[in-house]
Design an enzyme around this catalytic site. Structure first.
Site, PDB file in Angstrom:
ATOM      1  N   ASP A  34     -14.132   5.912  -1.977  1.00 27.46           N
ATOM      2  CA  ASP A  34     -13.187   5.804  -0.866  1.00 27.46           C
ATOM      3  C   ASP A  34     -12.520   7.139  -0.557  1.00 27.46           C
ATOM      4  O   ASP A  34     -12.297   7.475   0.610  1.00 27.46           O
ATOM      5  CB  ASP A  34     -12.142   4.762  -1.274  1.00 27.46           C
ATOM      6  CG  ASP A  34     -11.220   4.377  -0.148  1.00 27.46           C
ATOM      7  OD1 ASP A  34     -11.672   4.371   0.995  1.00 27.46           O
ATOM      8  OD2 ASP A  34     -10.050   4.068  -0.439  1.00 27.46           O
ATOM      9  N   ASP A  35     -12.185   7.895  -1.586  1.00 22.06           N
ATOM     10  CA  ASP A  35     -11.445   9.147  -1.385  1.00 22.06           C
ATOM     11  C   ASP A  35     -12.327  10.217  -0.739  1.00 22.06           C
ATOM     12  O   ASP A  35     -11.855  11.013   0.069  1.00 22.06           O
ATOM     13  CB  ASP A  35     -10.883   9.639  -2.719  1.00 22.06           C
ATOM     14  CG  ASP A  35      -9.962   8.589  -3.313  1.00 22.06           C
ATOM     15  OD1 ASP A  35      -8.940   8.290  -2.694  1.00 22.06           O
ATOM     16  OD2 ASP A  35     -10.314   8.027  -4.374  1.00 22.06           O
ATOM     17  N   TYR A  66       0.870  -1.182   0.000  1.00 22.43           N
ATOM     18  CA  TYR A  66       0.000   0.000   0.000  1.00 22.43           C
ATOM     19  C   TYR A  66       0.904   1.229   0.000  1.00 22.43           C
ATOM     20  O   TYR A  66       2.085   1.140  -0.367  1.00 22.43           O
ATOM     21  CB  TYR A  66      -0.902  -0.127   1.245  1.00 22.43           C
ATOM     22  CG  TYR A  66      -2.094   0.769   1.275  1.00 22.43           C
ATOM     23  CD1 TYR A  66      -3.001   0.792   0.224  1.00 22.43           C
ATOM     24  CD2 TYR A  66      -2.341   1.589   2.377  1.00 22.43           C
ATOM     25  CE1 TYR A  66      -4.106   1.637   0.266  1.00 22.43           C
ATOM     26  CE2 TYR A  66      -3.453   2.412   2.431  1.00 22.43           C
ATOM     27  CZ  TYR A  66      -4.326   2.436   1.371  1.00 22.43           C
ATOM     28  OH  TYR A  66      -5.416   3.255   1.411  1.00 22.43           O
ATOM     29  N   ASN A 104      -0.804  11.542   0.064  1.00 27.66           N
ATOM     30  CA  ASN A 104       0.016  10.357  -0.215  1.00 27.66           C
ATOM     31  C   ASN A 104       0.680  10.477  -1.582  1.00 27.66           C
ATOM     32  O   ASN A 104       0.180  11.206  -2.436  1.00 27.66           O
ATOM     33  CB  ASN A 104      -0.883   9.109  -0.222  1.00 27.66           C
ATOM     34  CG  ASN A 104      -1.517   8.858   1.135  1.00 27.66           C
ATOM     35  OD1 ASN A 104      -0.860   8.959   2.144  1.00 27.66           O
ATOM     36  ND2 ASN A 104      -2.800   8.554   1.135  1.00 27.66           N
ATOM     37  N   GLU A 150     -12.258   4.584  -6.867  1.00 38.05           N
ATOM     38  CA  GLU A 150     -10.968   4.908  -6.258  1.00 38.05           C
ATOM     39  C   GLU A 150     -10.126   5.750  -7.202  1.00 38.05           C
ATOM     40  O   GLU A 150      -9.937   5.400  -8.384  1.00 38.05           O
ATOM     41  CB  GLU A 150     -10.241   3.596  -5.937  1.00 38.05           C
ATOM     42  CG  GLU A 150      -9.021   3.741  -5.073  1.00 38.05           C
ATOM     43  CD  GLU A 150      -9.360   4.095  -3.624  1.00 38.05           C
ATOM     44  OE1 GLU A 150     -10.200   3.429  -3.017  1.00 38.05           O
ATOM     45  OE2 GLU A 150      -8.758   5.061  -3.114  1.00 38.05           O
ATOM     46  N   ASP A 151      -9.635   6.847  -6.686  1.00 37.64           N
ATOM     47  CA  ASP A 151      -8.649   7.661  -7.395  1.00 37.64           C
ATOM     48  C   ASP A 151      -9.102   8.135  -8.786  1.00 37.64           C
ATOM     49  O   ASP A 151      -8.313   8.160  -9.739  1.00 37.64           O
ATOM     50  CB  ASP A 151      -7.289   6.942  -7.433  1.00 37.64           C
ATOM     51  CG  ASP A 151      -6.637   6.896  -6.046  1.00 37.64           C
ATOM     52  OD1 ASP A 151      -7.332   7.226  -5.048  1.00 37.64           O
ATOM     53  OD2 ASP A 151      -5.459   6.543  -5.937  1.00 37.64           O
ATOM     54  N   LYS A 172      -5.738  -2.126  -2.927  1.00 41.32           N
ATOM     55  CA  LYS A 172      -6.904  -1.916  -2.044  1.00 41.32           C
ATOM     56  C   LYS A 172      -7.598  -3.249  -1.780  1.00 41.32           C
ATOM     57  O   LYS A 172      -8.058  -3.515  -0.673  1.00 41.32           O
ATOM     58  CB  LYS A 172      -7.892  -0.940  -2.694  1.00 41.32           C
ATOM     59  CG  LYS A 172      -7.377   0.491  -2.809  1.00 41.32           C
ATOM     60  CD  LYS A 172      -7.701   1.327  -1.578  1.00 41.32           C
ATOM     61  CE  LYS A 172      -7.083   2.713  -1.678  1.00 41.32           C
ATOM     62  NZ  LYS A 172      -7.283   3.525  -0.471  1.00 41.32           N
ATOM     63  N   ARG A 189      -6.267  10.247 -10.977  1.00 39.31           N
ATOM     64  CA  ARG A 189      -5.667  10.912  -9.801  1.00 39.31           C
ATOM     65  C   ARG A 189      -5.156   9.837  -8.856  1.00 39.31           C
ATOM     66  O   ARG A 189      -5.803   9.484  -7.885  1.00 39.31           O
ATOM     67  CB  ARG A 189      -6.730  11.798  -9.125  1.00 39.31           C
ATOM     68  CG  ARG A 189      -6.219  12.812  -8.148  1.00 39.31           C
ATOM     69  CD  ARG A 189      -5.782  12.233  -6.800  1.00 39.31           C
ATOM     70  NE  ARG A 189      -6.829  11.964  -5.847  1.00 39.31           N
ATOM     71  CZ  ARG A 189      -6.826  10.899  -5.030  1.00 39.31           C
ATOM     72  NH1 ARG A 189      -5.872   9.998  -5.058  1.00 39.31           N
ATOM     73  NH2 ARG A 189      -7.818  10.723  -4.182  1.00 39.31           N
TER      74      ARG A 189
HETATM   75  N1  LIG Z   1      -4.997   9.701   3.869  1.00 48.16           N
HETATM   76  C1  LIG Z   1      -5.966   9.225   3.136  1.00 48.16           C
HETATM   77  O1  LIG Z   1      -6.652   8.282   3.503  1.00 48.16           O
HETATM   78  C2  LIG Z   1      -6.257   9.859   1.820  1.00 48.16           C
HETATM   79  C3  LIG Z   1      -5.397  10.747   1.269  1.00 48.16           C
HETATM   80  N2  LIG Z   1      -5.688  11.330   0.066  1.00 48.16           N
HETATM   81  C4  LIG Z   1      -4.677  12.198  -0.500  1.00 48.16           C
HETATM   82  O2  LIG Z   1      -5.167  13.518  -0.552  1.00 48.16           O
HETATM   83  C5  LIG Z   1      -4.594  14.182  -1.663  1.00 48.16           C
HETATM   84  C6  LIG Z   1      -5.690  14.911  -2.417  1.00 48.16           C
HETATM   85  O3  LIG Z   1      -6.621  13.987  -2.911  1.00 48.16           O
HETATM   86  P1  LIG Z   1      -8.020  14.511  -3.509  1.00 48.16           P
HETATM   87  O4  LIG Z   1      -8.715  15.366  -2.542  1.00 48.16           O
HETATM   88  O5  LIG Z   1      -8.716  13.364  -4.041  1.00 48.16           O
HETATM   89  O6  LIG Z   1      -7.480  15.403  -4.723  1.00 48.16           O
HETATM   90  P2  LIG Z   1      -8.241  16.547  -5.499  1.00 48.16           P
HETATM   91  O7  LIG Z   1      -7.509  16.716  -6.766  1.00 48.16           O
HETATM   92  O8  LIG Z   1      -9.696  16.268  -5.541  1.00 48.16           O
HETATM   93  O9  LIG Z   1      -8.017  17.850  -4.579  1.00 48.16           O
HETATM   94  C7  LIG Z   1      -6.804  18.496  -4.410  1.00 48.16           C
HETATM   95  C8  LIG Z   1      -7.077  19.862  -3.824  1.00 48.16           C
HETATM   96  O10 LIG Z   1      -5.832  20.416  -3.457  1.00 48.16           O
HETATM   97  C9  LIG Z   1      -5.759  21.745  -3.982  1.00 48.16           C
HETATM   98  N3  LIG Z   1      -4.362  22.101  -4.239  1.00 48.16           N
HETATM   99  C10 LIG Z   1      -3.512  21.585  -5.140  1.00 48.16           C
HETATM  100  N4  LIG Z   1      -2.323  22.187  -5.052  1.00 48.16           N
HETATM  101  C11 LIG Z   1      -2.425  23.106  -4.080  1.00 48.16           C
HETATM  102  C12 LIG Z   1      -1.538  24.068  -3.513  1.00 48.16           C
HETATM  103  N5  LIG Z   1      -0.272  24.174  -3.933  1.00 48.16           N
HETATM  104  N6  LIG Z   1      -1.999  24.849  -2.532  1.00 48.16           N
HETATM  105  C13 LIG Z   1      -3.253  24.740  -2.090  1.00 48.16           C
HETATM  106  N7  LIG Z   1      -4.140  23.856  -2.568  1.00 48.16           N
HETATM  107  C14 LIG Z   1      -3.729  23.050  -3.556  1.00 48.16           C
HETATM  108  C15 LIG Z   1      -6.560  21.712  -5.255  1.00 48.16           C
HETATM  109  O11 LIG Z   1      -6.922  23.034  -5.569  1.00 48.16           O
HETATM  110  P3  LIG Z   1      -7.809  23.451  -6.853  1.00 48.16           P
HETATM  111  O12 LIG Z   1      -9.176  22.932  -6.517  1.00 48.16           O
HETATM  112  O13 LIG Z   1      -7.738  24.914  -6.869  1.00 48.16           O
HETATM  113  O14 LIG Z   1      -7.205  22.773  -8.026  1.00 48.16           O
HETATM  114  C16 LIG Z   1      -7.722  20.827  -4.803  1.00 48.16           C
HETATM  115  O15 LIG Z   1      -8.684  21.590  -4.143  1.00 48.16           O
HETATM  116  C17 LIG Z   1      -3.845  13.126  -2.461  1.00 48.16           C
HETATM  117  O16 LIG Z   1      -2.473  13.220  -2.189  1.00 48.16           O
HETATM  118  C18 LIG Z   1      -4.342  11.822  -1.915  1.00 48.16           C
HETATM  119  O17 LIG Z   1      -3.343  10.825  -1.931  1.00 48.16           O
HETATM  120  C19 LIG Z   1      -6.842  11.084  -0.597  1.00 48.16           C
HETATM  121  C20 LIG Z   1      -7.733  10.189  -0.088  1.00 48.16           C
HETATM  122  C21 LIG Z   1      -7.474   9.478   1.139  1.00 48.16           C
HETATM  123  C1  LIG Z   2      -5.403   6.580   0.543  1.00 44.85           C
HETATM  124  C2  LIG Z   2      -6.048   6.967  -0.699  1.00 44.85           C
HETATM  125  O1  LIG Z   2      -7.116   6.480  -1.018  1.00 44.85           O
HETATM  126  C3  LIG Z   2      -5.428   7.956  -1.534  1.00 44.85           C
HETATM  127  O2  LIG Z   2      -4.392   8.509  -1.171  1.00 44.85           O
HETATM  128  O3  LIG Z   2      -5.976   8.197  -2.615  1.00 44.85           O
HETATM  129 MG   LIG Z   3      -7.567   6.795  -3.044  1.00 43.46          MG
END
Ligand SMILES: NC(=O)C1=CN([C@@H]2O[C@H](COP(=O)(O)OP(=O)(O)OC[C@H]3O[C@@H](n4cnc5c(N)ncnc54)[C@H](OP(=O)(O)O)[C@@H]3O)[C@@H](O)[C@H]2O)C=CC1
Ligand SMILES: CC(=O)C(=O)O
Ligand SMILES: [Mg+2]
Length: 579
Positions: free
Chosen positions: A293-294, A139, A435, A270-271, A198, A180
């Site tokens: 999941d996200d 993972y 991540n 997912e993603d 997963k 993504r």
């Molecule tokens: N720990 C866990 O269980 C999980 C972790 N994650 C992690 O979270 C991260 C984001 O995932 P997700 O939400 O799906 O991604 P998205 O692409 O949906 O969202 C990313 C967000 O971050 C913003 N962003 C990007 N760059 C910057 C910056 N330099 N400064 C400020 N804001 C910024 C984007 O802004 P804008 O909208 O303006 O483009 C957007 O709003 C990934 O790394 C993923 O691995 C995700 C799911 C689960």
């Molecule tokens: C953990 C997870 O689902 C992610 O980083 O997208």
């Molecule tokens: Mg994910």
């Protein structure tokens, strides 16, 4: 060579017998298979499987050197194996020893993949018994590197086996379109490492049978120029299909899923990129058993950590002010579930609860006066405030008690940002959820050092315990891996037909309930992953209970003790005796 042989039940439920020609005294169970009632031994089954060389090449049944003398005679294995016959525990010891010889995590990943393709039960035995050591390999973070290099390390599509042989028994599908992948962007078809990883967790952490799991990547192309030029790229060499073409294809897929596997198969998105993820969830949430999941799993795990942290911080959720860096799937998903929980607990309207939560995206703090139009999922978070262009400005203006990183961009929680949060909180809550490790908003060491050891810290990818000023700090792993295996298993054992927000809250509550005084004493807000099977059984039970309460469960009657029931249904990786 084909032969007929009998498998004898050990203490475990017979979970992965597929042929309907099986004979025995089982009863129809939740898996749609014949299975013994609890604690009762029944006549062993007779099933037709390959033997000899073909048996050794069948990962579902191969036991390698653990085949007994009797089995070697009965199944034409003489001459195909060296003479030694060893127990599964010794095989495990040997494999863990050789895995530990690799310095490069990706080499461990490849060795584990090879094991899974050779001897599935041994793979899961290793994973279950050594979860804290091996999770970072199968993972995050290693799976991220594996996806980036999938073209070079890809050997054979092990998942085809389930597709071809398990058609009517599939219970969980994890599907991505690779746009993504973690915080690594568009990896196209090579995102397949994520559904595969997963689902390995669905089995190891949650107890879903491997043969009931199906990883799927919908290859609609990639916009990643580097991959399009890469001679080892394994996907379609075309730009991503979008718009009607994309949605028609996804619809065809979702229709086929229901037709082939029925309405109780769980589809975990997912993603996907956020411009599709929210729409797909909204569209299929009312007709299929789907879960993102996200958006949802992440929300549930973070809410659990927040609720648990109240034991260390005091007060209620409503006493906190939350600031997110990142307003996409994870950020807005978490924000919405926090607001829902707050409004349920304190009976304040959802709109009021949302006002305690602020989000920063790539353009700064999301505020009402922003000129550019906001994506629909950001609109509820556009509060009245002066614009703030940087995270540091937003921190100084909002004065959050909890800072949560969901931006997918590493190193955004700088020294100045952490110091600012620490300056107005006795115990600042800092979550760097992005991540893999390279994208984490800060490291555990930074969070503790820059807050002078006062931060309560958790991250999406694992960090080792940190020594600071003579004290050991144990960072938590705030990752949806705590939630989705148990939540999915709860849906499976109750035969749920829809996912409801209350189930996310139920999963969250069950996870928070597993954090004990001993953990709090160490500053932990998540229980150790070494207990994950017990944790998952509790999550599954709470989710199943909610499914029954909401009238969404179809497995009737409701078992009285759902935790016990969940535990008794879990896949275990011990070898069966063949005779
Ligand atoms: N720990 C866990 O269980 C999980 C972790 N994650 C992690 O979270 C991260 C984001 O995932 P997700 O939400 O799906 O991604 P998205 O692409 O949906 O969202 C990313 C967000 O971050 C913003 N962003 C990007 N760059 C910057 C910056 N330099 N400064 C400020 N804001 C910024 C984007 O802004 P804008 O909208 O303006 O483009 C957007 O709003 C990934 O790394 C993923 O691995 C995700 C799911 C689960
Ligand atoms: C953990 C997870 O689902 C992610 O980083 O997208
Ligand atoms: Mg994910």
């Amino acid at each position: 060579m084909e032969s007929t042989f009998k498998e004898q039940r050990g203490g475990e439920s017979v979970l992965d017998l597929s042929p309907r020609s099986a004979v025995g005294g089982g009863v129809e169970d939740i898996y749609g298979e014949d299975r013994a009632t609890e604690g009762q031994l029944v006549t062993p089954w007779t099933i037709s499987v390959a033997s000899g060389y073909t048996l050794l090449r069948d990962p579902h049944h191969n036991k390698g050197l653990a085949f007994t003398e009797k089995e070697r005679d009965a199944h034409y294995l003489r001459g195909l194996l060296p003479p030694a016959s060893i127990r599964q525990e010794l095989q495990e010891k040997k494999l863990m020893h050789s895995l530990r010889q690799y310095d490069v995590p990706l080499h461990k990943y490849m060795a584990l993949t090879e094991l899974e393709e050779r001897n599935e039960r041994l793979f899961y035995k290793l994973l279950i018994d050594n979860v804290e050591e091996l999770l970072p390999i199968v993972y995050t973070p290693t799976v991220g590197e594996a996806c980036q290099k999938y073209g070079s390390i890809f050997r054979r599509p092990q998942e085809l086996h389930n597709f071809l042989t398990g058609l009517s028994y599939i219970q969980v599908i994890v599907v991505t379109d690779g746009e993504r992948i973690l915080g690594l962007g568009d990896l196209g078809c090579q995102g397949m490492g994520i559904p595969v990883g997963k689902l390995a967790l669905y089995t190891a952490l949650g107890g879903v049978r491997p043969s009931a799991c199906l990883p799927i990547t919908i290859d609609v192309g990639t916009n990643n120029e580097q991959l399009l030029k890469d001679e080892f790229y394994i996907g379609l060499r075309q730009k991503r299909a979008t718009g009607k073409e994309y949605y028609d294809f996804l619809h065809e897929f979702m229709t086929a899923v229901k037709q082939n596997y029925g309405e109780k198969v769980l589809v975990q998105f997912e993603d996907f990129a956020n411009h599709n993820a929210f729409e797909l969830l909204a569209k299929y949430g009312t007709t299929h058993l789907v879960f993102n999941d996200d958006i949802q799993g992440t929300a549930s795990v973070v809410l659990a950590g927040l609720v648990a942290s109240l034991k260390l911080l005091g007060g209620t959720l409503g006493d906190h002010t939350f600031l997110f860096l990142g307003a996409g799937e994870a950020g807005t998903g978490i924000a919405e579930l926090i607001a829902l929980e707050m409004s349920k607990r304190t009976k304040v309207p959802l709109e009021e609860a949302r006002k305690k939560i602020w989000l920063v995206d790539s353009k700064g703090l999301i505020v009402k006066s922003r000129k550019e139009s906001l994506q629909h999922f950001k609109k509820p978070w556009a509060h009245e405030h002066e614009p703030c262009n940087t995270l540091l400005d937003a921190v100084k203006a909002i004065k959050p008690t909890a800072l949560i990183g969901t931006s997918g961009v590493g190193k955004q929680f700088t020294k100045e940002v952490v110091e600012a949060v620490a300056s107005f909180n006795k115990k600042p809550l800092i979550m760097a959820l992005s991540n893999p490790t390279s994208q984490s908003e800060c490291t555990a060491e930074e969070a503790y050092a820059w807050s002078e050891g006062r931060a309560i810290f958790a991250s999406g990818s694992p960090f080792d315990p940190v020594q600071y000023n003579g004290k050991t700090y144990v960072p938590g792993q705030a990752n949806n891996a705590y939630i989705f295996p148990g939540l999915g298993f709860g849906l499976v054992i109750s035969g749920a037909i829809r996912v409801h927000d209350d189930m996310l809250l139920a999963a969250s509550e069950a996870l928070a309930g597993q954090v004990t005084q001993e953990h709090y004493y160490k500053g932990m807000i998540y229980p150790p992953l070494s207990n994950i099977r017990k944790i998952s059984a509790n999550i599954a039970a709470n989710v199943a209970a909610k499914a029954y309460e909401l009238g969404l469960a179809t497995r009737l009657p409701r078992p009285s003790d759902l935790v016990k029931h969940a535990e008794s249904c879990m896949y275990t990786p011990y070898y069966r005796t063949y005779r």
